[in-house]
Design a protein around this motif. Structure first.
Motif, PDB file in Angstrom:
ATOM      1  N   PRO A 182     -84.413  -3.929  38.751  1.00 51.24           N
ATOM      2  CA  PRO A 182     -84.220  -3.861  37.300  1.00 51.24           C
ATOM      3  C   PRO A 182     -82.791  -3.485  36.922  1.00 51.24           C
ATOM      4  O   PRO A 182     -82.114  -2.772  37.668  1.00 51.24           O
ATOM      5  N   SER A 221     -83.692   1.145  34.363  1.00 49.24           N
ATOM      6  CA  SER A 221     -84.939   1.750  34.799  1.00 49.24           C
ATOM      7  C   SER A 221     -85.013   3.167  34.237  1.00 49.24           C
ATOM      8  O   SER A 221     -84.170   4.009  34.530  1.00 49.24           O
ATOM      9  N   GLU A 244     -87.340   6.518  33.891  1.00 45.16           N
ATOM     10  CA  GLU A 244     -88.499   7.144  34.540  1.00 45.16           C
ATOM     11  C   GLU A 244     -88.813   8.485  33.879  1.00 45.16           C
ATOM     12  O   GLU A 244     -87.990   9.399  33.909  1.00 45.16           O
ATOM     13  N   GLN A 299     -88.738  -0.587  32.123  1.00 44.18           N
ATOM     14  CA  GLN A 299     -87.750  -1.291  32.920  1.00 44.18           C
ATOM     15  C   GLN A 299     -87.279  -2.540  32.197  1.00 44.18           C
ATOM     16  O   GLN A 299     -88.033  -3.143  31.455  1.00 44.18           O
TER      17      GLN A 299
END
Lengths: 262, 583
Positions: free
Chosen positions: B298, B301, B303, B326
């Protein structure tokens, strides 16, 4: 209908009283010479805190934040003073002497600042900016006879107060936008011209934006019927009551007595 | 005896003192009767905002006359009467709020008119209730949300009970939900008998008026009912306008479905007809392919991102809660959600301009959230175009403005020139023709292009765009979309935050929908647009073409799932019906 006055007794006073009383106290703090006088001036202050019941946290914080700085300042005052009186000597540090008189000076400085800071922050907590602006307008209104535009001045103050948060937001936005184009603010290399050149990408857009905004605001005010020549009424009219008179006279007399006798 | 019109403009001409030879408006004659709802449309620079200001008495015609309720706006003795008749709502709501608190701002106009405090208090109460601002009464006006500020601006104008309301692009700063609410409020006011005149760039909004006045280069081109105006395609094109989406759809569909009424009165009537008319026989059109590169790493990204900020009153607000998403290379992505859902905060975190409390963001292999990551590292991977990027301009000449980012990277002069030339050509500003133009003399569309170019010079593989088409007229809008598509073809991945679902459909293959700082959906845009309940929950709306396609599929048309744009709809119909005609 008179101003809606609810809550603590102090908050029910006219906004002019809540503006003038702290002003009198501040002047008294600046003029007071002796430690007892400074101490006594805390009486009306504590009474106001008791009667206004403001949120205590910000009040305490406003005292604690400058405290380390004030302590250092007082310490310097104690150490380095041009005091000629050297007896009775308490302590000798190199060339510097410490006498009871020096300690008293330091204490005065601390107490004076503590009083000033808490009076001003109490005024800030008990008086909304718009109330202050309106009180200011009314206090200046006798000057209208002298062709001083009190109404416009007060509105200017109010609009400025309203725009400061917007300006802060805008300047943050612009500096971020320029950072995203690679601007670097932190690196302090170069002389004064280099530094000025670095802030140009924020200053100029902020200036242009502020001008545009003030133009928009002026149009909006005009469209809403504001003109400095006509008589306006007010949503929250002020009412100066007996209680306001008593409070102001008491504060004035107390401050006068303290300054005269202590 | 005929009633006098509420607004009467006779042979009005206007030009600014600074440029007396350049007519902003010329030969304008308009009469508006009491109780009418009129939309003023035209490209940027057509003079529509000036016309509105003339009606408000903020400026006066050079020749001709403007009368409101029989009062000539030029006469100073009529000024205070005018303010009891009309109110004006400006484009940027936060610039027209004068009072420090909600109630003081609402009372401002009444104070100017000299109302008695008791009567004023009652009226302020009534307006607060009507505009749904209860509980905000003594709140500082700068702490209100965008939607509340908009309502406050309208409340302040409504307080003196005007008979005539003038609106200058009132929906520019609003999300779809806010837009719907404001339009509903306008229709309520209209139903109450208040006369409305509204300037707008949104043809869907203009179509809800009773009368549409079209201006082009200072001339009145058309003044008729919306259906007549919006079916006159040659005139619209000449004036730099376009028909509302649903009329464009009806025009495309009509050859395939002759009984369809043209032009339809609204999107709803079109959808009703589509649902009831029998679908022609056809072959199934091929389904859409998904995103091309799902196997690569990607580009972006995110998280488990958590972001908080401390408000002025000391309260800690969580703006992003456990956000993960993403973006794949070459697969442009939309960030969607209502105002305040956290889209802009997420973008600022991606650029390293805000720091999260928890979680990580990686862009093109660079960990943005890393403690040691510097701005220059991030700027090699991603560039960001802010909302209303024109406010960042500070150089005198367009070329220098575009060059700033490249210069800050420490490139040599020939390299800078090369980059600027490239960036300006991609956005459609001819380098030789524009580099020495004064930045502040550019038109709205040109400025937006220059702002794009000034980020494009960084030559990053990823471009973050916050509301790239907001506030533009239809033609500039289309042009910006076309330029962004060119950037995609040039290999750049776009990450778009927008309230305009047509931009989303035209530019992005995947999308993340945020609500109150949480991820509601993250996947293909087509999938999002085939779930009306999801969009409704997020306060969004489906593009008109997607809505039409959905209704048509239900009615038996051979269309694949996930049609998003008019062009796709057209192509699918051609594939489905023309092939069967040949067979």
């Amino acid at each position: 209908m008179p101003e809606v006055r609810t809550g603590a007794p102090y908050m029910r006073l006219d906004s002019r009283t809540r503006l003038l009383a702290p002003v009198i106290l501040v002047i008294a703090y600046l003029l007071a010479r002796s430690l007892p006088a400074l101490g006594l001036l805390f009486v009306p202050l504590l009474l106001a805190v008791f009667l206004a019941r403001p949120p205590l946290k910000p009040l305490v914080r406003s005292l604690l934040i400058p405290l380390p700085f004030l302590v250092v300042l007082a310490a310097l005052q104690v150490l380095f003073n041009s005091n000629t009186e050297v007896t009775p000597l308490l302590l000798q540090l190199g060339k510097n002497t410490i006498t009871p008189h020096d300690l008293l000076n330091g204490a005065r400085l601390l107490v004076r600042f503590a009083g000033l800071v808490s009076t001003i922050s109490l005024a800030g907590l008990t008086l909304k900016p718009s109330e202050a602006a309106r009180a200011f307008e009314r206090l200046l209104s006798p000057l209208m006879a002298l062709k001083i535009p009190a109404q416009d001045l007060a509105l200017m103050v109010m609009v400025t107060l309203r725009f400061i948060p917007l300006l802060a937001q805008t300047s943050k936005r612009i500096s971020r936008a320029q950072t995203a184009r690679g601007a670097e603010w932190g690196k302090g290399k170069g002389g004064i011209t280099a530094r000025v050149r670095r802030v140009i990408p924020v200053i100029i857009p902020l200036f242009v934006n502020t001008l545009q905004r003030s133009e928009n605001l002026a149009s909006a005010m005009q469209a809403r019927g504001y003109s400095s020549t006509q008589k306006r009424t007010t949503l929250l009219p002020m009412q100066f009551r007996v209680a306001d008179g008593i409070v102001l006279v008491l504060v004035l007399v107390f401050a006068g007595l303290v300054l005269a006798f202590f | 005896m005929p009633k006098n019109p509420l607004i009467s403009l006779q042979d009005v001409a206007f030009s600014y003192l600074s440029a007396p030879d350049k007519a902003v408006l010329d030969g304008i004659n308009i009469q508006v009767e009491e109780g009418e709802f009129v939309a003023l449309v035209g490209a940027n620079g057509s003079g529509k905002s000036t016309l509105l200001r003339l009606m408000a008495g903020l400026v006066h015609p050079v020749t001709g006359s403007v009368e409101i309720g029989g009062h000539d706006t030029r006469q100073p003795e009529h000024q205070s009467t005018l303010h009891t008749i009309l109110g004006m709502v400006f484009q940027y709501p936060e610039d027209q709020v004068v009072g420090a608190t909600v109630e003081e701002d609402i009372a401002f106009g009444l104070e100017n008119l000299g109302w008695e405090p008791a009567r004023m208090c009652q009226r302020v109460d009534a307006v607060i209730r009507r505009m749904n601002l209860e509980g905000q009464r003594s709140r500082p006006s700068h702490l209100l949300s965008a939607g509340q500020t908009q309502r406050l601006a309208l409340a302040g104008v409504l307080a003196p009970q005007p008979r005539l309301l003038l609106f200058d692009e009132p929906t520019t700063m609003l999300d779809p939900q806010g837009r719907r609410e404001l339009m509903a409020e306008l229709e309520r006011l209209h139903a109450e008998g208040i006369t409305l005149v509204m300037v707008t760039h949104h043809m869907e909004e203009a179509a809800r008026a009773e009368r549409v006045v079209v201006l082009h280069q200072g001339q009145l081109v058309e003044d008729a009912a919306p259906q007549a105006v919006f079916s006159n395609y040659p005139m619209l094109k000449r004036c730099g306008l376009s028909a509302p989406g649903y009329i464009q759809i009806a025009q495309v569909l009509q050859p395939f479905l002759p009984p369809l009424t043209f032009p339809p009165a609204s999107l709803d009537t079109l959808l009703e007809q589509l649902a009831s008319l029998p679908a022609p026989q056809g072959n199934p059109a091929p389904a859409f392919s998904g995103c091309p590169s799902t196997k690569a790493d990607p580009v972006v990204s995110v998280e488990h991102l958590v972001h908080q900020y401390q408000a002025e009153d000391g309260q800690v607000n969580t703006t992003l809660q456990d956000v993960s998403m993403q973006v794949m290379p070459g697969c442009s992505h939309s960030l969607l959600g209502a105002t305040g859902s956290g889209k802009s905060t997420l973008m600022l975190n991606m650029m390293g301009l805000e720091k999260p409390v928890e979680g990580t963001i990686t862009i093109g292999g660079v960990e943005v959230t890393g403690a040691k990551t510097g701005m220059q590292q991030i700027l090699r991977q991603a560039g960001m175009v802010f909302q209303n990027p024109e406010i960042q301009f500070f150089e005198q000449y367009a070329g220098d403005e575009a060059a700033y980012g490249a210069r800050m990277q420490g490139l040599s002069q020939p390299e800078v020139v090369e980059r600027v030339r490239w960036a300006m050509e991609i956005v459609g500003l001819d380098f030789e023709g524009y580099k020495d133009r004064l930045t502040f003399s550019l038109s709205g569309g040109e400025r937006r292009k220059l702002a794009l170019a000034s980020t494009l010079v960084l030559q990053t593989p990823l471009l973050l765009l916050d509301e790239p088409t907001a506030g533009l007229d239809p033609v500039s809008r289309k042009e910006i979309i076309r330029r962004l598509q060119l950037m995609q073809q040039d290999g750049r991945t776009l990450l778009l935050s927008t309230h305009d679902m047509n931009d989303v459909a035209a530019l992005t293959e995947s999308a993340t929908i945020l609500k109150d700082g949480k991820v509601l959906f993250s996947g293909l845009t087509r999938q999002a647009f085939s779930q009306p309940e999801l969009l409704e929950e997020a306060g969004l709306e489906m593009p008109a073409a997607a809505q039409s396609a959905r209704v048509m599929r239900k009615a038996g048309w051979q269309l694949p799932e996930g049609v998003m744009t008019l062009r796709e709809l057209e192509a699918c119909l051609a594939a489905s019906l023309e092939e069967s005609a040949h067979a």
